[in-house]
Write a protein that holds these residues in place. Sequence first.
Motif, PDB file in Angstrom:
ATOM      1  N   ALA A 204      36.144 -23.450  -2.849  1.00 24.19           N
ATOM      2  CA  ALA A 204      35.658 -22.652  -3.565  1.00 24.19           C
ATOM      3  C   ALA A 204      35.522 -21.535  -3.214  1.00 24.19           C
ATOM      4  N   ARG A 205      35.485 -21.185  -1.909  1.00 23.83           N
ATOM      5  CA  ARG A 205      35.169 -20.020  -1.227  1.00 23.83           C
ATOM      6  C   ARG A 205      36.360 -19.050  -1.633  1.00 23.83           C
ATOM      7  N   LEU A 206      37.601 -19.503  -1.173  1.00 27.93           N
ATOM      8  CA  LEU A 206      38.275 -19.215  -1.679  1.00 27.93           C
ATOM      9  C   LEU A 206      38.751 -18.394  -3.078  1.00 27.93           C
ATOM     10  N   PHE A 207      38.745 -19.325  -4.145  1.00 22.62           N
ATOM     11  CA  PHE A 207      38.394 -18.491  -5.554  1.00 22.62           C
ATOM     12  C   PHE A 207      37.104 -17.484  -5.645  1.00 22.62           C
ATOM     13  N   LYS A 208      36.169 -17.297  -4.526  1.00 22.68           N
ATOM     14  CA  LYS A 208      35.093 -16.870  -5.032  1.00 22.68           C
ATOM     15  C   LYS A 208      36.030 -15.898  -4.397  1.00 22.68           C
ATOM     16  N   ASP A 209      36.689 -15.724  -2.953  1.00 20.76           N
ATOM     17  CA  ASP A 209      36.761 -14.535  -2.318  1.00 20.76           C
ATOM     18  C   ASP A 209      37.609 -13.924  -3.416  1.00 20.76           C
ATOM     19  N   ILE A 210      38.998 -15.230  -3.905  1.00 19.97           N
ATOM     20  CA  ILE A 210      39.912 -14.499  -4.549  1.00 19.97           C
ATOM     21  C   ILE A 210      39.215 -13.078  -6.350  1.00 19.97           C
ATOM     22  N   GLY A 211      37.812 -13.784  -6.267  1.00 14.25           N
ATOM     23  CA  GLY A 211      37.275 -13.465  -7.936  1.00 14.25           C
ATOM     24  C   GLY A 211      36.665 -11.795  -7.476  1.00 14.25           C
ATOM     25  N   ASP A 212      35.853 -11.571  -6.263  1.00 16.26           N
ATOM     26  CA  ASP A 212      35.181 -10.730  -5.531  1.00 16.26           C
ATOM     27  C   ASP A 212      36.388  -9.745  -5.289  1.00 16.26           C
TER      28      ASP A 212
END
Lengths: 381, 381
Positions: free
Chosen positions: B318-326
């Motif tokens: 979840a943290r990885l995909f949040k960072d990619i989205g950001d």
Amino acid sequence: MRVHIIGTGLLGASLGLALSANGHEVTLEDTSPTAQQLAADLGAGRVVNAKTGTEAADTTDPDAPDTAPAHPDIVVVATPPDVAARVIATALETYPDATVTDVASVKTRLLESVKTLVTRSQLDRYIGCHPMAGREKSGAIAAQADLFTARPWVICSDEDTPESRLGEVIAMATDTGASVLHLDPRIHDAAVAKVSHVPQIVSSLVASQLRHAPLEEIALAGQGLRDVTRIAASDPGLWTQILTGNAEEVRSVLIDLRTELDEVIAALELGPGSTGLLAKAIALGNEGHDRIPGKHGQPPTTYAVVTILVPDTPGTLARLFKDIGDLGVNVEDFRMDHASGRKLGMVDVSVVPAIQQELEIGLLSKGWQIPESAIEKEGTA
Amino acid sequence: MRVHIIGTGLLGASLGLALSANGHEVTLEDTSPTAQQLAADLGAGRVVNAKTGTEAADTTDPDAPDTAPAHPDIVVVATPPDVAARVIATALETYPDATVTDVASVKTRLLESVKTLVTRSQLDRYIGCHPMAGREKSGAIAAQADLFTARPWVICSDEDTPESRLGEVIAMATDTGASVLHLDPRIHDAAVAKVSHVPQIVSSLVASQLRHAPLEEIALAGQGLRDVTRIAASDPGLWTQILTGNAEEVRSVLIDLRTELDEVIAALELGPGSTGLLAKAIALGNEGHDRIPGKHGQPPTTYAVVTILVPDTPGTLARLFKDIGDLGVNVEDFRMDHASGRKLGMVDVSVVPAIQQELEIGLLSKGWQIPESAIEKEGTA
């Protein structure tokens, strides 16, 4: 056991993962500091300074105790094949008590090269191996602890190999989950030409024909093409080394294959009169295919397969196997097809051919449905 | 829709299963009473007497009402290719209002044959098709309702095909879960030569080389060989018909392949000086392999794959995909490798090549680990 792995690519790192998981003390070494650190981070073992046997300076944990073994029981050389002979010779020199083995995929030329580099007594400590495992991806990043599970692990020892050293290598290979096989290096190389090297070349050649095909044509690609060309994604650098190392054996098989290819091309030119020749080419392929053993390496005995239609209701399978047992028939293998959208399931029961008819008559008399058209022969799956 | 299927082998029976599951009224007909009854028993449809449109006498349920459609909307000819033209012509005659289609794997010669057998107005009701689906097993017994799911279904209509009839065939194909593609018959035949017929021949030739290999050699068979030779188990009778029907296109591709094979054989004879030639052969295979679309038929865009090492702890993804989205990056595809025996997982994120560097820099700055060696290019999977 204390195992030192030199070369932390796909095979070296996977071996480290498998042995670490089984409680062995694994140390790692690679000419690339990044590669060896990656393998260590993945859990394949500890990085050590090969020269001194002390923990490497760039390990992740600066507080880790310096417990690196200066005296490994086994050294595994898992480098690219073109430097394997030299690294094996150096390892025999650096670790004078260790058994040294390798994972290179061609054995005859490597053994010849090693012989020119080491003494007779050093040679007794070297046991060539080839674990038949791999992926189309390379590097520690693709490593898997179960890469060797149920895969053949070929050991090329000879009558001069001390029993105790052979036992160590067998124990290590067995602990990865692999099935140990003993082969003469020449027989090994002839075998891998047929089962590995020629399939690689041919897969690449088929994929190559797609280079200039319009995308609308390639869009028709199906599972057949994907299967045939999966290994066409393999690394050219590594494969050039493998093919060069086994050039004679590979060339001999390719020449036979080309003769059959020429016959197919000639038959396609003939037109309608060619059906017999084309059918023969596909039938010869069936024959070769039937000899390939099952996934778990059973011998390629050809069993008779009896296919039984079964209603999808509880207790049916239990009843079927009770009936088979009552007939005194030994089931070698069975498979259930859970195809969606069907009212009936289908169970393939493999038995030795001699009792196929007896089984069919027995099951029919007990009311089971056996569609005649489904009786076929195939290797165990 | 009322669909009448003539020929209840693998394709016909699978089509019947898929359409029945989608609420269509499917009737079945086969020259073999056993084969058509088996397909009906499996749930592919009702057996009817083709001549009269009435329920066949040997149906499983003697009390079934006689509701067989005398006027199917679509007739699908799923017979072996060598009789397809004749059966298509008969169907156009027998069902004067129906749209008639087929599933044969070679289209140009079939269309030519049909043209010689039917009238101009009958021809307008015929729409050649080729669903690109199959298994190495044959017969209704191997049928699967999801055989066509996500597979290309080629429709070879032309400017004279009435829109309404084309719409019916598209609707039927879509209801099986297939992806409809429109192609000229000649382009179709050139395509299947490359993506289906040549891979079949080559698979058979590789398997053929195993016929006389000692069992101890074949015991070394690995997944590569199994993949390359899986379709070598195919039926010689059917394939002889297919290859004969597309002889010119297949021959042309095989001749190109033979030229490259000759180069490999010559390179293997050269010895050490041959590495460049061998590397080229494998690299050309890489190039062709990269053009094959993913399983679900996406266009073979080459995405850049960024591989990120992730600790196996809750919330990490979840943290990885949040960072990619950001970072404002659009992820085209991703894959997680759940390899056992490793402390770290590995996530492959596919992005358009232009933003690969930006993504890597962004993720590194947020503390993610991206092993440099893992940066690779590949088609979407």
